[in-house]
Design a protein around this motif. Sequence first.
Motif, PDB file in Angstrom:
ATOM      1  N   ILE A 170       0.840  -1.205   0.000  1.00 44.98           N
ATOM      2  CA  ILE A 170       0.000   0.000   0.000  1.00 44.98           C
ATOM      3  C   ILE A 170       0.872   1.252   0.000  1.00 44.98           C
ATOM      4  O   ILE A 170       0.652   2.196  -0.767  1.00 44.98           O
ATOM      5  N   LEU A 171       1.914   1.255   0.832  1.00 47.30           N
ATOM      6  CA  LEU A 171       2.785   2.437   0.867  1.00 47.30           C
ATOM      7  C   LEU A 171       3.490   2.622  -0.482  1.00 47.30           C
ATOM      8  O   LEU A 171       3.610   3.744  -0.979  1.00 47.30           O
ATOM      9  N   PHE A 172       3.927   1.503  -1.075  1.00 44.93           N
ATOM     10  CA  PHE A 172       4.598   1.604  -2.377  1.00 44.93           C
ATOM     11  C   PHE A 172       3.654   2.177  -3.428  1.00 44.93           C
ATOM     12  O   PHE A 172       4.050   3.014  -4.236  1.00 44.93           O
ATOM     13  N   SER A 173       2.391   1.753  -3.403  1.00 45.30           N
ATOM     14  CA  SER A 173       1.447   2.251  -4.409  1.00 45.30           C
ATOM     15  C   SER A 173       1.147   3.725  -4.201  1.00 45.30           C
ATOM     16  O   SER A 173       0.992   4.475  -5.175  1.00 45.30           O
ATOM     17  N   ILE A 174       1.067   4.143  -2.936  1.00 43.49           N
ATOM     18  CA  ILE A 174       0.847   5.569  -2.687  1.00 43.49           C
ATOM     19  C   ILE A 174       2.014   6.378  -3.249  1.00 43.49           C
ATOM     20  O   ILE A 174       1.831   7.402  -3.921  1.00 43.49           O
ATOM     21  N   GLY A 175       3.235   5.876  -3.028  1.00 41.32           N
ATOM     22  CA  GLY A 175       4.394   6.572  -3.576  1.00 41.32           C
ATOM     23  C   GLY A 175       4.385   6.592  -5.091  1.00 41.32           C
ATOM     24  O   GLY A 175       4.717   7.599  -5.714  1.00 41.32           O
ATOM     25  N   CYS A 176       3.968   5.468  -5.676  1.00 39.32           N
ATOM     26  CA  CYS A 176       3.908   5.373  -7.145  1.00 39.32           C
ATOM     27  C   CYS A 176       2.901   6.375  -7.707  1.00 39.32           C
ATOM     28  O   CYS A 176       3.178   7.069  -8.686  1.00 39.32           O
ATOM     29  N   TYR A 177       1.747   6.473  -7.040  1.00 38.71           N
ATOM     30  CA  TYR A 177       0.735   7.439  -7.474  1.00 38.71           C
ATOM     31  C   TYR A 177       1.273   8.863  -7.395  1.00 38.71           C
ATOM     32  O   TYR A 177       1.077   9.673  -8.299  1.00 38.71           O
ATOM     33  N   GLY A 178       2.007   9.132  -6.313  1.00 36.48           N
ATOM     34  CA  GLY A 178       2.579  10.473  -6.169  1.00 36.48           C
ATOM     35  C   GLY A 178       3.572  10.781  -7.267  1.00 36.48           C
ATOM     36  O   GLY A 178       3.576  11.876  -7.826  1.00 36.48           O
ATOM     37  N   VAL A 179       4.437   9.812  -7.607  1.00 37.16           N
ATOM     38  CA  VAL A 179       5.422  10.041  -8.673  1.00 37.16           C
ATOM     39  C   VAL A 179       4.715  10.330  -9.980  1.00 37.16           C
ATOM     40  O   VAL A 179       5.132  11.201 -10.752  1.00 37.16           O
ATOM     41  N   LEU A 180       3.605   9.618 -10.237  1.00 35.91           N
ATOM     42  CA  LEU A 180       2.957   9.761 -11.542  1.00 35.91           C
ATOM     43  C   LEU A 180       2.127  11.033 -11.646  1.00 35.91           C
ATOM     44  O   LEU A 180       1.985  11.576 -12.737  1.00 35.91           O
TER      45      LEU A 180
ATOM     46  N   ALA B 241      -2.856   7.114 -13.687  1.00 34.86           N
ATOM     47  CA  ALA B 241      -1.925   6.901 -12.574  1.00 34.86           C
ATOM     48  C   ALA B 241      -2.600   6.137 -11.445  1.00 34.86           C
ATOM     49  O   ALA B 241      -2.027   5.211 -10.863  1.00 34.86           O
ATOM     50  N   GLY B 242      -3.866   6.505 -11.161  1.00 30.94           N
ATOM     51  CA  GLY B 242      -4.598   5.783 -10.132  1.00 30.94           C
ATOM     52  C   GLY B 242      -4.776   4.326 -10.497  1.00 30.94           C
ATOM     53  O   GLY B 242      -4.639   3.437  -9.652  1.00 30.94           O
ATOM     54  N   ALA B 243      -5.042   4.057 -11.784  1.00 28.22           N
ATOM     55  CA  ALA B 243      -5.217   2.669 -12.216  1.00 28.22           C
ATOM     56  C   ALA B 243      -3.931   1.882 -12.040  1.00 28.22           C
ATOM     57  O   ALA B 243      -3.939   0.734 -11.587  1.00 28.22           O
ATOM     58  N   ILE B 244      -2.780   2.512 -12.381  1.00 27.88           N
ATOM     59  CA  ILE B 244      -1.506   1.801 -12.244  1.00 27.88           C
ATOM     60  C   ILE B 244      -1.234   1.481 -10.780  1.00 27.88           C
ATOM     61  O   ILE B 244      -0.849   0.357 -10.421  1.00 27.88           O
ATOM     62  N   ALA B 245      -1.471   2.484  -9.908  1.00 26.11           N
ATOM     63  CA  ALA B 245      -1.223   2.250  -8.486  1.00 26.11           C
ATOM     64  C   ALA B 245      -2.146   1.168  -7.948  1.00 26.11           C
ATOM     65  O   ALA B 245      -1.736   0.289  -7.182  1.00 26.11           O
ATOM     66  N   PHE B 246      -3.407   1.193  -8.397  1.00 30.19           N
ATOM     67  CA  PHE B 246      -4.366   0.193  -7.935  1.00 30.19           C
ATOM     68  C   PHE B 246      -3.975  -1.196  -8.413  1.00 30.19           C
ATOM     69  O   PHE B 246      -4.103  -2.185  -7.695  1.00 30.19           O
ATOM     70  N   LEU B 247      -3.444  -1.254  -9.658  1.00 26.80           N
ATOM     71  CA  LEU B 247      -2.984  -2.529 -10.202  1.00 26.80           C
ATOM     72  C   LEU B 247      -1.864  -3.098  -9.345  1.00 26.80           C
ATOM     73  O   LEU B 247      -1.828  -4.301  -9.060  1.00 26.80           O
ATOM     74  N   PHE B 248      -0.948  -2.211  -8.902  1.00 23.24           N
ATOM     75  CA  PHE B 248       0.119  -2.633  -7.993  1.00 23.24           C
ATOM     76  C   PHE B 248      -0.475  -3.305  -6.773  1.00 23.24           C
ATOM     77  O   PHE B 248      -0.044  -4.389  -6.358  1.00 23.24           O
ATOM     78  N   VAL B 249      -1.492  -2.643  -6.183  1.00 21.82           N
ATOM     79  CA  VAL B 249      -2.087  -3.181  -4.964  1.00 21.82           C
ATOM     80  C   VAL B 249      -2.701  -4.544  -5.234  1.00 21.82           C
ATOM     81  O   VAL B 249      -2.514  -5.502  -4.469  1.00 21.82           O
ATOM     82  N   ILE B 250      -3.437  -4.666  -6.372  1.00 21.57           N
ATOM     83  CA  ILE B 250      -4.116  -5.936  -6.662  1.00 21.57           C
ATOM     84  C   ILE B 250      -3.110  -7.057  -6.857  1.00 21.57           C
ATOM     85  O   ILE B 250      -3.215  -8.131  -6.255  1.00 21.57           O
ATOM     86  N   VAL B 251      -2.088  -6.792  -7.704  1.00 20.09           N
ATOM     87  CA  VAL B 251      -1.088  -7.828  -7.971  1.00 20.09           C
ATOM     88  C   VAL B 251      -0.361  -8.195  -6.686  1.00 20.09           C
ATOM     89  O   VAL B 251      -0.116  -9.372  -6.390  1.00 20.09           O
TER      90      VAL B 251
END
Lengths: 106, 169
Positions: free
Chosen positions: A14-24, B95-105
């Motif tokens: 979850i933390l990694f995805s939040i960071g990823c969203y921020g970068v994008l 970007a939200g979709a990519i981050a969400f995909l990370f979470v799902i995978v």
Amino acid sequence: MFFTLENCLILSVILFSIGCYGVLTKRNILVILMSIELMLNAVNLSFISFNYFNYNMMNGEEMGHFFVLVIIAIAAAEAAVGLAILVALFRNRDSADIEKLVEMKW
Amino acid sequence: MILDALFLINALLAVGFAVAMITRKNPIYSALCLIATFFPLAFIFLLLWAPFVAMIQIMVYAGAIMVLFVFVIMMINTEKQELEAGKPKWYRRIAGAIAFLFVIVGFYSIVMGINSIAPVDSSIKEEFGSTAALGHLIFDKYLIQFELVSVLILVAVIGAVFLAKKNLD
């Protein structure tokens, strides 16, 4: 039982995805660098939790802790160089907006 | 039981501050929220028997790196009204979709692939994760890697000083 390897790794994801969203999505280069720091921290958490929950398999060695120390050192180097680039950029452009760096746009 | 409660509280705090960091408009608030994210994470490191790493996390991350960030924010003084005027909406959605995909995978592979047994706390050596044990590991087994990291830091310092110089000719 809530304190398990799964939950530690889920927190890390979850933390990694939040960071990823921020970068994008962020436009300020400073906030992008901070999001990268957050992603590195999520990876650190997964290293530490693997090391703890596989204690018996690792014969009690702290290999993951060593990895985390190396990652922290590299994060410090990355932040120093990134911020130096940002300062040089700001001196030339008067802006920290990533949308204005479009010279290489096709 | 108490371990579960402490883990849950700190995990929620970390995620909450991380979300706050992403949603702030002003970069100085983002930096403060990121510092606040590091403390619950350091506490979770303590729960995972990593006291030395937890202290390094607080001292190096929350102390040194974030001070560097705050200094740069103060120095370059970005005008926040021109920033965050927003990227186009489709961009944010992708970007939200990519981050969400990370979470799902991540969830899928974590739930499918993990079978590890946590050690009973009494079976752990008392010096696990302590400064002495990590010192032995670093200076006996991983000495070359440690020295390479110091060379990398030296290169980064020289590069940062060169890049931030006034006239870059």
